[in-house]
Structure formats: C-alpha cells, structure tokens
Scaffold this motif. Structure first.
Motif, PDB file in Angstrom:
ATOM      1  N   LYS A 117      63.328  83.109  37.538  1.00  0.00           N
ATOM      2  CA  LYS A 117      64.553  82.424  36.647  1.00  0.00           C
ATOM      3  C   LYS A 117      63.934  81.089  35.707  1.00  0.00           C
ATOM      4  O   LYS A 117      64.322  81.097  34.593  1.00  0.00           O
ATOM      5  N   ASN A 118      63.100  80.127  36.250  1.00  0.00           N
ATOM      6  CA  ASN A 118      62.774  79.241  35.459  1.00  0.00           C
ATOM      7  C   ASN A 118      61.747  79.552  34.442  1.00  0.00           C
ATOM      8  O   ASN A 118      61.790  78.914  33.369  1.00  0.00           O
ATOM      9  N   ALA A 119      61.052  80.827  34.568  1.00  0.00           N
ATOM     10  CA  ALA A 119      60.290  81.366  33.317  1.00  0.00           C
ATOM     11  C   ALA A 119      61.142  82.208  32.645  1.00  0.00           C
ATOM     12  O   ALA A 119      60.377  82.728  31.629  1.00  0.00           O
ATOM     13  N   ASN A 120      62.373  82.128  32.479  1.00  0.00           N
ATOM     14  CA  ASN A 120      63.128  82.964  31.723  1.00  0.00           C
ATOM     15  C   ASN A 120      62.856  84.543  31.706  1.00  0.00           C
ATOM     16  O   ASN A 120      62.959  85.451  30.853  1.00  0.00           O
ATOM     17  N   ARG A 150      55.913  86.131  30.380  1.00  0.00           N
ATOM     18  CA  ARG A 150      56.880  85.127  31.169  1.00  0.00           C
ATOM     19  C   ARG A 150      56.534  85.596  32.827  1.00  0.00           C
ATOM     20  O   ARG A 150      56.647  84.657  33.534  1.00  0.00           O
ATOM     21  N   ILE A 153      54.020  82.881  33.620  1.00  0.00           N
ATOM     22  CA  ILE A 153      54.626  81.878  33.539  1.00  0.00           C
ATOM     23  C   ILE A 153      55.004  81.566  35.047  1.00  0.00           C
ATOM     24  O   ILE A 153      55.081  80.541  35.756  1.00  0.00           O
ATOM     25  N   ALA A 154      55.800  82.606  35.318  1.00  0.00           N
ATOM     26  CA  ALA A 154      56.592  82.539  36.660  1.00  0.00           C
ATOM     27  C   ALA A 154      55.705  82.474  37.889  1.00  0.00           C
ATOM     28  O   ALA A 154      55.806  81.734  38.848  1.00  0.00           O
ATOM     29  N   PHE A 157      54.691  78.941  38.030  1.00  0.00           N
ATOM     30  CA  PHE A 157      55.867  78.063  38.696  1.00  0.00           C
ATOM     31  C   PHE A 157      55.967  78.047  39.888  1.00  0.00           C
ATOM     32  O   PHE A 157      56.169  76.921  40.690  1.00  0.00           O
ATOM     33  N   GLU A 183      60.183  78.027  25.320  1.00  0.00           N
ATOM     34  CA  GLU A 183      61.036  77.583  26.040  1.00  0.00           C
ATOM     35  C   GLU A 183      60.605  77.291  27.356  1.00  0.00           C
ATOM     36  O   GLU A 183      60.705  76.271  28.081  1.00  0.00           O
ATOM     37  N   SER A 184      60.119  78.422  28.103  1.00  0.00           N
ATOM     38  CA  SER A 184      59.703  78.391  29.474  1.00  0.00           C
ATOM     39  C   SER A 184      58.452  77.659  29.706  1.00  0.00           C
ATOM     40  O   SER A 184      58.227  76.942  30.597  1.00  0.00           O
ATOM     41  N   LYS A 187      59.433  73.937  29.916  1.00  0.00           N
ATOM     42  CA  LYS A 187      60.344  73.715  31.145  1.00  0.00           C
ATOM     43  C   LYS A 187      58.971  73.460  31.985  1.00  0.00           C
ATOM     44  O   LYS A 187      58.877  72.811  32.867  1.00  0.00           O
ATOM     45  N   LEU A 188      58.008  74.332  31.969  1.00  0.00           N
ATOM     46  CA  LEU A 188      56.961  74.278  32.925  1.00  0.00           C
ATOM     47  C   LEU A 188      56.112  73.092  33.080  1.00  0.00           C
ATOM     48  O   LEU A 188      55.848  72.558  33.679  1.00  0.00           O
TER      49      LEU A 188
END
Length: 243
Positions: A117-120, A150, A153-154, A157, A183-184, A187-188
């Motif tokens: 979810k954090n990584a879109n 993504r 990236i997850a 996270f 965007e992700s 956030k990271l």
C-alpha cells in the motif's frame, strides 16, 4: 559536523586496473537528508552506489556510517541498513507475496500488504484474479515496468532501512508510470537518509543537496535554486530538460 552525519564519503577513489572510475570524491549526508548526484556517463555515479553497500571496495579513502568504516562491520549488518531501488529490478519466479517478502524474511502477510500500500502497489496487485498469490513469471515477465518497480519499492518499505539508494529508479519508465513510482519513492524517502542518481532533473528538485559530477570530480554542488541561478552545468541541463 562529523558526528551528525550518518553517511560520510571521504576522499574516495575507485580504480579498475588503470582506469579511474571515481576520483577523490567526498560528501556528507546527514540523517533524513536527500542528496542527488547527476552527471555524464562514466563520471562515477553508479560506481559510488556500488561502493556504499560494498559490492566493491574503495581503492583509496573511506566510507563511514555513523562514524564507523564500512569495512569494519559485517556485510550482512551493513546491507541491512541500506535499501536499494535500481533501474533494473531484481524479481524472481514466484508469487507477488514471495517477491515483496524477500525484503524481510519472516514478514507477516499484513506487513507485506502494508508495504505494498505504501508503494502504491496494492491496487494493481488486487486487480489480478489471484491477488498477492499471482505468479509473476521469470524476472516478473508478466508485469509492466512500473509494476515491477513498485514491487521493488514495497520490498524496501518492508525492509525499513535508514539509508536509501535510488539508482536511476525511474529512467526506464513512461511518464505516467514515472509519476506513480516517483510518488512512492518520495514517500519512502521521507525521514530517511537518501542518495539519488537521476537523469531526469524533475525528480530531484526537492533534494537538499545536488552534486554535479564530471570525470574530473565534483563540478558543482548546491540546492536546485542555487544551481539554476549560478549559470553553470546544472542550469544548462535544467533548461535543456524543460524544452
């Protein structure tokens, strides 16, 4: 300044035989700071990204984390502190769940979903009939470039490291995918010490420090605003990208 800096690169040179890949490079990154590195191919940007997690060792100089030389700690403890998001994403044949969980062995399903979810990534994962149990094929062949990125990236996270390295993380993506991935990434990077290598200058304007690297070494250093108004290499590159 020494003690405040989380990552210190001091007079680092890297040679491959007779070839100098990085020459007498120094920088300090403080906790929570974003530092971006730009420059021509062959200037040593990717070499530096490989030296920090010790894929290679420095030829001269030192790299320190929290004041300790990275050669004085185990590779495992060093790499546990670093999360990398690269242009070429490493995914293996298996499920989406397995690929994200690779970032933290023993992670719960809830932790993996939260990281996605954090990584879109959660939305596109749930669009597959098998959701997190979807088999992505060898190297993630069933996914688009943006979807692969993504997932990587997850994974970071989930790992939750204090230091991040983004190496051309969005350069292979189309504009729409880049926007979602960017965007992700932002956030990271929030509240983490982040080192960014980028071709697209639009992705680094929020960096506290931008370093312009040439084969001779550091040509310019400063914020986006400082460098745009200085009339140097960065300003020329920025104006080219705007066109």
């Amino acid at each position: 300044m020494g003690k405040e800096c989380l990552l210190q690169v001091q007079n680092v040179t890297k040679r491959y035989g007779d070839k100098i890949a990085l020459n007498d490079f120094s920088m300090d990154i403080c906790p929570g700071e974003i530092v971006a590195l730009i420059g021509e191919n062959g200037a040593g940007k990717t070499t530096l990204c490989s030296l920090i997690p010790r894929f290679y060792d420095v030829s001269e100089g030192s790299i320190k984390i929290d004041g300790t030389d990275i050669r004085d700690v185990t590779l495992n403890s060093l790499r546990n502190q670093i999360g990398m998001v690269q242009q070429d994403v490493y995914l293996f044949a298996g499920t989406i769940m397995d690929n994200i969980a690779y970032g933290k062995p023993g992670a719960t399903k809830e932790e993996v979903i939260e990281a996605a979810k954090n990584a879109n990534a959660h939305e596109f994962i749930m669009s597959f009939p098998d959701g997190y149990d979807t088999d992505i094929g060898q190297r993630g062949i069933k996914l688009s470039g943006g979807q692969k990125q993504r997932l990587s990236i997850a994974r970071v996270f989930l790992k939750n490291p204090p230091i991040l390295i983004f190496d051309e993380a969005t350069s292979a993506l189309d504009n729409e995918s880049e926007k979602v991935v960017q965007e992700s990434l932002e956030k990271l990077a929030s509240n983490r010490t982040t080192f960014v290598i980028a071709h697209r200058l639009t992705t680094i304007q929020n960096a506290q420090k931008i370093i312009v690297l040439t084969e001779e070494g550091i040509a310019e250093s400063g914020t986006h605003e400082q460098l745009v108004s200085s009339g140097g290499i960065y300003e020329k590159l920025y104006n080219m990208h705007k066109q």
